[in-house]
Design an enzyme around this catalytic site. Structure first.
Site, PDB file in Angstrom:
ATOM      1  N   ALA A  40      21.890  58.663  40.267  1.00 37.07           N
ATOM      2  CA  ALA A  40      20.971  57.864  39.299  1.00 37.07           C
ATOM      3  C   ALA A  40      20.919  56.544  39.670  1.00 37.07           C
ATOM      4  O   ALA A  40      22.087  55.896  40.214  1.00 37.07           O
ATOM      5  CB  ALA A  40      21.399  58.224  37.745  1.00 37.07           C
ATOM      6  N   GLY A  48      23.869  62.125  40.361  1.00 35.03           N
ATOM      7  CA  GLY A  48      22.418  62.809  40.332  1.00 35.03           C
ATOM      8  C   GLY A  48      21.945  63.283  41.571  1.00 35.03           C
ATOM      9  O   GLY A  48      20.987  64.254  41.824  1.00 35.03           O
ATOM     10  N   GLU A  90      23.416  66.279  42.122  1.00 31.78           N
ATOM     11  CA  GLU A  90      22.815  67.440  41.050  1.00 31.78           C
ATOM     12  C   GLU A  90      21.292  67.929  41.530  1.00 31.78           C
ATOM     13  O   GLU A  90      20.905  68.956  41.299  1.00 31.78           O
ATOM     14  CB  GLU A  90      22.676  66.846  39.559  1.00 31.78           C
ATOM     15  CG  GLU A  90      23.894  66.453  38.895  1.00 31.78           C
ATOM     16  CD  GLU A  90      24.033  65.572  37.821  1.00 31.78           C
ATOM     17  OE1 GLU A  90      23.429  64.605  37.820  1.00 31.78           O
ATOM     18  OE2 GLU A  90      24.376  66.161  36.519  1.00 31.78           O
ATOM     19  N   GLU A 149      30.453  60.377  38.347  1.00 32.28           N
ATOM     20  CA  GLU A 149      29.904  60.085  37.011  1.00 32.28           C
ATOM     21  C   GLU A 149      31.167  59.512  36.045  1.00 32.28           C
ATOM     22  O   GLU A 149      31.029  58.342  35.378  1.00 32.28           O
ATOM     23  CB  GLU A 149      28.894  60.758  36.302  1.00 32.28           C
ATOM     24  CG  GLU A 149      27.527  61.013  36.755  1.00 32.28           C
ATOM     25  CD  GLU A 149      27.716  62.154  37.800  1.00 32.28           C
ATOM     26  OE1 GLU A 149      28.325  62.496  38.428  1.00 32.28           O
ATOM     27  OE2 GLU A 149      26.666  62.326  37.987  1.00 32.28           O
TER      28      GLU A 149
HETATM   29  N1  3HC Z   1      22.550  52.740  41.477  1.00 34.32           N
HETATM   30  C1  3HC Z   1      22.037  51.535  41.470  1.00 34.32           C
HETATM   31  N2  3HC Z   1      22.780  50.594  42.842  1.00 34.32           N
HETATM   32  C2  3HC Z   1      23.489  51.115  43.385  1.00 34.32           C
HETATM   33  C3  3HC Z   1      23.931  52.492  43.281  1.00 34.32           C
HETATM   34  C4  3HC Z   1      23.415  53.293  42.217  1.00 34.32           C
HETATM   35  N3  3HC Z   1      23.988  54.512  41.917  1.00 34.32           N
HETATM   36  N4  3HC Z   1      24.968  52.876  44.106  1.00 34.32           N
HETATM   37  C5  3HC Z   1      25.020  51.849  44.753  1.00 34.32           C
HETATM   38  N5  3HC Z   1      24.156  50.839  44.572  1.00 34.32           N
HETATM   39  C6  3HC Z   1      24.234  49.502  45.156  1.00 34.32           C
HETATM   40  C7  3HC Z   1      25.552  48.570  44.947  1.00 34.32           C
HETATM   41  O1  3HC Z   1      25.349  48.195  43.677  1.00 34.32           O
HETATM   42  C8  3HC Z   1      25.085  47.697  46.107  1.00 34.32           C
HETATM   43  O2  3HC Z   1      24.102  46.681  45.700  1.00 34.32           O
HETATM   44  P1  3HC Z   1      24.361  45.157  46.216  1.00 34.32           P
HETATM   45  O3  3HC Z   1      24.401  45.345  47.550  1.00 34.32           O
HETATM   46  O4  3HC Z   1      23.206  44.612  45.550  1.00 34.32           O
HETATM   47  O5  3HC Z   1      25.688  44.670  45.844  1.00 34.32           O
HETATM   48  C9  3HC Z   1      24.541  48.602  47.104  1.00 34.32           C
HETATM   49  O6  3HC Z   1      23.990  49.662  46.438  1.00 34.32           O
HETATM   50  C10 3HC Z   1      25.647  48.994  48.228  1.00 34.32           C
HETATM   51  O7  3HC Z   1      26.578  49.592  47.697  1.00 34.32           O
HETATM   52  P2  3HC Z   1      28.080  49.600  47.908  1.00 34.32           P
HETATM   53  O8  3HC Z   1      28.325  48.314  48.435  1.00 34.32           O
HETATM   54  O9  3HC Z   1      28.893  50.433  46.989  1.00 34.32           O
HETATM   55  O10 3HC Z   1      28.039  50.586  49.441  1.00 34.32           O
HETATM   56  P3  3HC Z   1      28.928  51.382  49.853  1.00 34.32           P
HETATM   57  O11 3HC Z   1      28.340  51.689  51.512  1.00 34.32           O
HETATM   58  O12 3HC Z   1      30.332  50.653  50.161  1.00 34.32           O
HETATM   59  O13 3HC Z   1      29.081  52.624  48.966  1.00 34.32           O
HETATM   60  C11 3HC Z   1      28.408  54.415  47.822  1.00 34.32           C
HETATM   61  C12 3HC Z   1      27.878  53.521  49.090  1.00 34.32           C
HETATM   62  C13 3HC Z   1      29.487  55.276  48.042  1.00 34.32           C
HETATM   63  C14 3HC Z   1      27.002  55.106  47.622  1.00 34.32           C
HETATM   64  C15 3HC Z   1      28.808  53.421  46.513  1.00 34.32           C
HETATM   65  O14 3HC Z   1      27.830  52.334  46.157  1.00 34.32           O
HETATM   66  C16 3HC Z   1      28.985  54.324  45.182  1.00 34.32           C
HETATM   67  O15 3HC Z   1      29.872  54.938  44.850  1.00 34.32           O
HETATM   68  N6  3HC Z   1      27.862  54.358  44.447  1.00 34.32           N
HETATM   69  C17 3HC Z   1      27.752  54.941  43.114  1.00 34.32           C
HETATM   70  C18 3HC Z   1      27.676  56.327  42.936  1.00 34.32           C
HETATM   71  C19 3HC Z   1      27.545  56.933  41.604  1.00 34.32           C
HETATM   72  O16 3HC Z   1      28.246  56.579  40.774  1.00 34.32           O
HETATM   73  N7  3HC Z   1      26.778  57.553  41.561  1.00 34.32           N
HETATM   74  C20 3HC Z   1      26.701  58.450  39.988  1.00 34.32           C
HETATM   75  C21 3HC Z   1      25.686  57.676  39.418  1.00 34.32           C
HETATM   76  S1  3HC Z   1      25.521  58.134  37.629  1.00 34.32           S
HETATM   77  C22 3HC Z   1      24.419  59.442  37.527  1.00 34.32           C
HETATM   78  O17 3HC Z   1      24.153  59.939  38.872  1.00 34.32           O
HETATM   79  C23 3HC Z   1      24.306  60.246  36.534  1.00 34.32           C
HETATM   80  C24 3HC Z   1      23.428  61.479  36.490  1.00 34.32           C
HETATM   81  O18 3HC Z   1      24.536  62.400  36.364  1.00 34.32           O
HETATM   82  C25 3HC Z   1      22.467  61.506  35.657  1.00 34.32           C
END
Ligand code: 3HC
Ligand code: NAI
Length: 698
Positions: free
Chosen positions: A63, A102, A105, A125
């Site tokens: 998400a 997401g 998912e 998450e």
């Molecule tokens: N939403 C918004 N921005 C995100 C994002 C997300 N899910 N994931 C990463 N970004 C952004 C980061 O903030 C960063 O932005 P910036 O360059 O402006 O600082 C950019 O994307 C790059 O991220 P990273 O520096 O972390 O890049 P990496 O290549 O090192 O890692 C990644 C990539 C493994 C995808 C890592 O970013 C990550 O773990 N992201 C989060 C994943 C996550 O937690 N997903 C679950 C979200 S909650 C959800 O999905 C709820 C659902 O169940 C309804």
């Protein structure tokens, strides 16, 4: 179809491509684009099968976290997934990079999933203080079985494509997400494979429904270390609903749980920490276009506790190291420690059995500083004495190649003074690792007065290459982390003088969420380190000094602020310590009183926050969130409390100022008075968070 979602035909296969950099997060535009594309492909009579793939570095990473807390926009992710499930034509997710949250998912809602071999799939998450909110807790157990699902969802750790294939999470490993997925799609059509919907497939739940024991054990083991966090427990509960409730009912409960956690302070803190860590990577004062210097070999001077740990961190990332000490004995001790450490990791299957030998082969042990000559980066980790550091840096300067970075791991010393003994102060930088350096994530990158921008960039880039979280700080005694720690250390001593006992202070701090109380931590690290440093600086902490003077140096002497049974690390309160404290207070003419837990918490934490504000005033840290990252990754600050500066905002700066003023007066300690920055923010109704958003300085 839209700016971020494109629909193209490859023969009779509709390929939906999400192209929303950087990580194809599920923004409203992406969600809308995918749903419209799936509907359009279904309406198009020429389409037989649908592939959902992503452009750029990864499949959907989840998400869009930046949308959390804002008014929801349609379509919801669960509507998109419902749209995919309702498709009469097979829908295939084509995964590369990381299918997370997401993103996974959505893939779980597809009828089939293919992945390239280095793809990773997970539901992280929990790391944001959440449960998966779009069916992940119900569809993943149906895909891989409830035991693996609960482990994956509670830990948030992804699995690789090979394991995903073996466990039924993906149907095939493909060479590329474009041609490979289309070829798979053609096969699905040719073989008329029935559409598989996880929501209606309970086959992998049958055994656990009949006998819960394996699932209960997996859930208990996964949640064992959740220490104060609510999300891991909620995740385990949510997976159990797959066993107990009809699918739709469980989905509703999952959604309700997701929304409840989303508005909880724990998740707010964890999401803040996610962005704070990424913000710390944005360097100030480094002109655009600056390039890091290439680093292929590292030399580490000093094979002691830190030098060996740092060498391991580099070897773990495949970077060759020359490890240098003054004699074969010191070197052998360091190399032996490393071997033992890697062997132990291999023995518990943390790394492959042949890895210790491979990693040892990357370390070249040498005696003599002339061996720094072929290194692109030299890291000094010798004794913490200015005279020794100067001597070592003079020698390094004489032997290191031009353009090499010269870094020091000093904990406290003035790096400008160290740089001044070299003919290249622009190449000198601090790289302050934390112990054990092969494990701890933090590396404070200390920018000295003359450190060149490309040197700073190289040091931070390299720290990230060895999987450390780098935070840039300025030169001062103890930099950011240890400087604030010293303030907390003094408050511990001061609380003992007022009437508290070590076990009481430690209990308050562990309840707050720290893995260990400060006194137990002192015993573990050895009390003589601080004692010697106080003696060097002519400082007396009467109780701490009395403890050391009585031969109680911590765990290594089986006595410190606590006593320890032989062979045990469990701290036991000791009446002898209470007597020492009382005697010292009597000698100082101090009357002790009962101290309540609230006072302990306030006195341990508010002065640290005040010091953090002073650090910001002095520009030693660029932003409050950098201080928080340091405390989260270097000192075990509980993630669900965001960091000291985030916590300060939660408590309210006005309250903190009032309490600091009260304690400054009561304890007659002017150092506790609120700093001008803290006082100003409090009086303006401001927050540290507002400084995180302020324009760049320095
Ligand atoms: N939403 C918004 N921005 C995100 C994002 C997300 N899910 N994931 C990463 N970004 C952004 C980061 O903030 C960063 O932005 P910036 O360059 O402006 O600082 C950019 O994307 C790059 O991220 P990273 O520096 O972390 O890049 P990496 O290549 O090192 O890692 C990644 C990539 C493994 C995808 C890592 O970013 C990550 O773990 N992201 C989060 C994943 C996550 O937690 N997903 C679950 C979200 S909650 C959800 O999905 C709820 C659902 O169940 C309804
Ligand atoms: P240590 O005493 O374990 O190791 C120091 C090593 O340096 C010894 O092996 C010694 O033989 C070697 N050495 C001394 N002079 C040398 C010289 N001229 N040439 C080559 N080698 C030489 O010390 P430790 O704990 O590893 O600390 C090293 C540095 O790291 C210090 O500056 C310390 O402040 C810093 N540090 C220590 C942390 C800790 O928790 N131990 C944490 C973070 C930083």
């Amino acid at each position: 179809m839209s700016e971020v979602v494109k629909l193209a035909m490859v023969k009779r296969c509709a390929v939906i491509t999400i192209d929303s950099p950087p990580v194809n997060a599920l923004s409203a535009a992406v969600r809308g684009g995918v749903l419209d594309s799936v509907n359009a492909a279904n309406a198009d009579g020429t389409v037989e099968v649908i592939v959902i793939a992503c452009a750029g570095r990864t499949f959907i990473a989840g998400a869009d976290i930046t949308e959390f807390g804002k008014p929801p926009q349609h379509p919801r992710l669960s509507d998109v997934i419902a749209g995919i499930e309702a498709s009469a034509k097979p829908v295939i997710a084509a995964i590369h990079g990381t299918a997370l949250g997401g993103g996974l998912e959505l893939a779980l809602g597809c009828h089939f999933r293919v992945a390239v071999k280095d793809a990773k799939l997970g539901l992280p998450e929990v790391k944001l203080g959440l449960v998966p909110g779009a069916g992940g807790t119900q569809r993943l157990p149906r895909a891989v079985g409830p035991e693996l699902a609960v482990r994956m969802i509670v830990s948030g750790e992804p699995i690789g494509a090979a394991e995903a294939l073996e466990r039924g999470l993906v149907d095939e490993i493909v060479d590329s997400t474009t041609s490979g997925a289309v070829a798979f799609a053609e096969k699905v059509v040719a073989e008329r494979r029935p559409l598989r919907l996880l929501r209606t497939d309970d086959s992998k739940l049958v055994a656990a429904r009949a006998d819960r024991s394996l699932f209960t054990a997996a859930a208990a083991s996964a949640t064992k270390k959740s220490r104060g966090l609510i999300a891991p427990l909620a995740c385990a509960d949510a997976v159990s609903w797959a066993l107990d409730l009809p699918f739709e009912e469980a989905l509703d409960k999952e959604r309700e749980c997701f929304l409840k956690l989303l508005s909880d302070d724990q998740s707010k803190a964890q999401r803040y920490a996610f962005f704070a860590e990424r913000e710390a990577a944005k360097l100030r004062g480094v002109p655009d276009g600056t390039q890091p210097r290439p680093v292929e070999r590292v030399a580490i001077v000093g094979a002691g506790t830190m030098g060996s740990g740092i060498a391991m961190a580099f070897a773990n990332a495949g970077i060759p190291v020359t490890l240098i000490d003054t004699g074969a004995e010191q070197l052998d001790r360091g190399l032996g420690m490393m071997r033992k450490n890697w062997d132990a990791t291999a023995a518990r299957s943390g790394i492959a059995a042949d890895e210790p030998a491979k990693r040892m082969a990357l370390i070249d042990g040498k005696v003599g500083l002339e061996h720094v000559a072929d290194a692109d980066l030299v890291i000094e980790a010798v004794f913490e004495t200015m005279a020794v550091k100067k001597q070592v840096f003079t020698a390094i300067d004489a032997h290191a190649k031009p353009g090499a970075l010269l870094a020091t791991n000093t904990s406290y010393l003035d790096i400008n003074e160290i740089a001044a003994v070299t003919k290249r102060p622009q190449d000198v930088v601090g790289m302050h690792f934390f112990s054990p350096a092969n494990i701890m994530k933090l590396c404070e990158i200390v920018r000295a007065d003359q450190t060149a921008p490309d040197v700073l960039l190289t040091a931070t880039t390299l720290a990230r290459r060895i999987r450390k979280t780098a935070v840039v700080v300025g030169v001062c005694h103890g930099f950011v982390g240890n400087r604030m720690l010293a303030v907390r250390g003094w408050q511990g001593e001061s609380l003992l003088r007022s009437g508290a006992l070590p076990e009481q202070v430690d209990a308050v701090m562990t309840r707050f969420g720290l893995p260990m109380g400060p006194f137990a931590m002192g015993d573990l690290a050895g009390l003589d380190i601080g004692w010697r440093s106080r003696q060097d600086r002519g400082i007396r902490w009467d109780i701490a000094d009395a403890i050391c003077e009585s031969g109680r140096l911590g765990q290594k002497t089986q006595k410190g602020y606590y006593r320890y049974e032989p062979g045990s690390r469990a701290p036991l309160p000791d009446p002898e310590v209470e007597r020492l404290i009382e005697q010292t207070c009597e000698r100082l003419g101090l009357r002790r009183r009962a101290i309540d837990d609230e006072e302990i918490l306030e006195r341990m934490i508010y002065p640290m926050i005040n010091e953090g504000a002073r650090i910001l005033e002095e520009n030693i840290a660029a932003r409050p969130s950098d201080i928080d990252v340091i405390w989260l990754y270097g000192y075990g600050w509980p993630i669900h409390r965001g960091g000291p500066m985030f916590y300060a905002d939660q408590v309210g700066l006005k309250t903190i100022v009032e309490r600091l003023e009260f304690f400054a007066q009561r304890l007659n300690d002017p150092a506790l008075r609120p700093t001008p920055l803290l006082a100003r923010l409090a009086s303006e109704g401001g927050s540290f968070a507002s400084m995180n958003r302020a324009p760049a300085v320095g």
